[in-house]
Design a protein around this motif. Structure first.
Motif, PDB file in Angstrom:
ATOM      1  N   TRP A   1      -3.676   4.237   0.519  1.00 30.68           N
ATOM      2  CA  TRP A   1      -3.443   2.845   0.942  1.00 30.68           C
ATOM      3  C   TRP A   1      -2.234   2.735   1.870  1.00 30.68           C
ATOM      4  O   TRP A   1      -1.528   1.729   1.863  1.00 30.68           O
ATOM      5  CB  TRP A   1      -3.261   1.967  -0.286  1.00 30.68           C
TER       6      TRP A   1
ATOM      7  N   VAL B   1      -1.578  -4.466   2.075  1.00 26.67           N
ATOM      8  CA  VAL B   1      -2.990  -4.547   1.713  1.00 26.67           C
ATOM      9  C   VAL B   1      -3.283  -5.960   1.250  1.00 26.67           C
ATOM     10  O   VAL B   1      -2.682  -6.450   0.296  1.00 26.67           O
ATOM     11  CB  VAL B   1      -3.346  -3.542   0.593  1.00 26.67           C
TER      12      VAL B   1
ATOM     13  N   GLY C   1       0.826  -1.207   0.000  1.00 26.88           N
ATOM     14  CA  GLY C   1       0.000   0.000   0.000  1.00 26.88           C
ATOM     15  C   GLY C   1       0.854   1.249   0.000  1.00 26.88           C
ATOM     16  O   GLY C   1       1.882   1.302   0.664  1.00 26.88           O
TER      17      GLY C   1
END
Length: 197
Positions: free
Chosen positions: A98, A108, A56
Motif C-alpha cells: 500500500w 489510501v 498506506g
C-alpha cells in the motif's frame, strides 16, 4: 447523519410508556445515547457506507476500521484507483503493498460498506435504557430541571442538610469506563470512521 441505534417503538416494546408530547424529546435522547455508544465503540455499529483515508505502508495488509466489512466499492492509492486487492474479513490485501513511493507513506482512500444490520438487540436495549433514564430525569422536574446532575450522597431531615458527590458523571449519557472498554473491544474501537454517507 446516522439514524439512532434504537427507536421510540423499541423503547415502548421494552415497557417504557411515552406520551405523544414526549416522543420527539425521546427521539433526541435516543440520538444522543446512540452518539455516546458509537463514540465509546469507535464505530458506527449500524450498517453504513463510509469513505475513509488511511496511511498506506509497504506491507500487503491494510486494516479497515469499524467491522464487519460488507463490501468495498472503491480504493484510491495516492489518488489513483486500484483494483488488484482482496477483501479479507476486516483487512484489504494487496500483493504489492500500500505504498507507491519508498520514502514516504501513501494515502489510501477507501469507500466501503460496514457495520451490522440489524443492530444487535443488546445494543438497542442499552440505547433504550440510557434514553429512558434521561427521560425519567426530565420527568422528575418541571420544565426539565430534572436533567441537572445531582449525585446525592447523603441527606438529613432535621436541620435539613444534603451532600452531593462528584464522581465525574454529569448526565445519564455518560458511560462507565467498564462499558466503554467493553464496547471498544467488541467493535474495534480506536479507529474512528471519518466520513459516512
Amino acid at each position: 447523519m446516522l439514524a439512532s441505534l434504537a427507536t421510540v417503538a423499541d423503547c415502548e416494546t421494552r415497557g417504557l410508556t411515552v406520551t405523544a408530547e414526549e416522543a420527539p424529546l425521546l427521539e433526541v435522547y435516543l440520538a444522543s445515547a446512540s452518539a455516546a455508544v458509537r463514540e465509546a465503540a469507535g464505530a458506527p455499529i449500524s450498517q453504513t457506507t463510509s469513505t475513509i483515508t488511511l496511511e498506506g505502508r509497504t506491507g500487503a495488509w491494510l486494516r479497515l476500521p469499524a467491522p464487519p466489512v460488507v463490501a468495498v466499492s472503491q480504493v484510491l492509492l495516492d489518488g489513483e484507483e486500484v483494483t488488484d486487492y482482496r477483501v479479507r474479513t476486516t483487512d484489504l490485501w494487496r500483493r504489492t503493498g500500500w505504498q507507491t513511493v519508498c520514502e514516504e507513506p501513501s494515502q489510501v482512500e477507501v469507500t466501503y460498506t460496514h457495520g451490522l444490520d440489524p443492530v444487535p438487540a443488546d445494543i438497542v436495549d442499552l440505547v433504550c435504557r440510557i434514553a429512558a433514564q434521561t427521560l425519567v430525569a426530565y420527568r422528575s422536574g418541571l420544565g426539565g430541571e430534572g436533567l441537572a446532575a445531582r449525585d446525592v450522597r447523603s441527606e438529613r431531615i432535621g436541620d435539613y442538610s444534603v451532600t452531593y458527590g462528584d464522581d465525574g458523571g454529569v448526565t445519564e449519557l455518560e458511560l462507565s469506563d467498564r462499558l466503554r472498554r467493553r464496547l471498544a473491544a467488541r467493535f474495534g474501537g480506536g479507529a474512528v470512521v471519518v466520513g459516512s454517507r
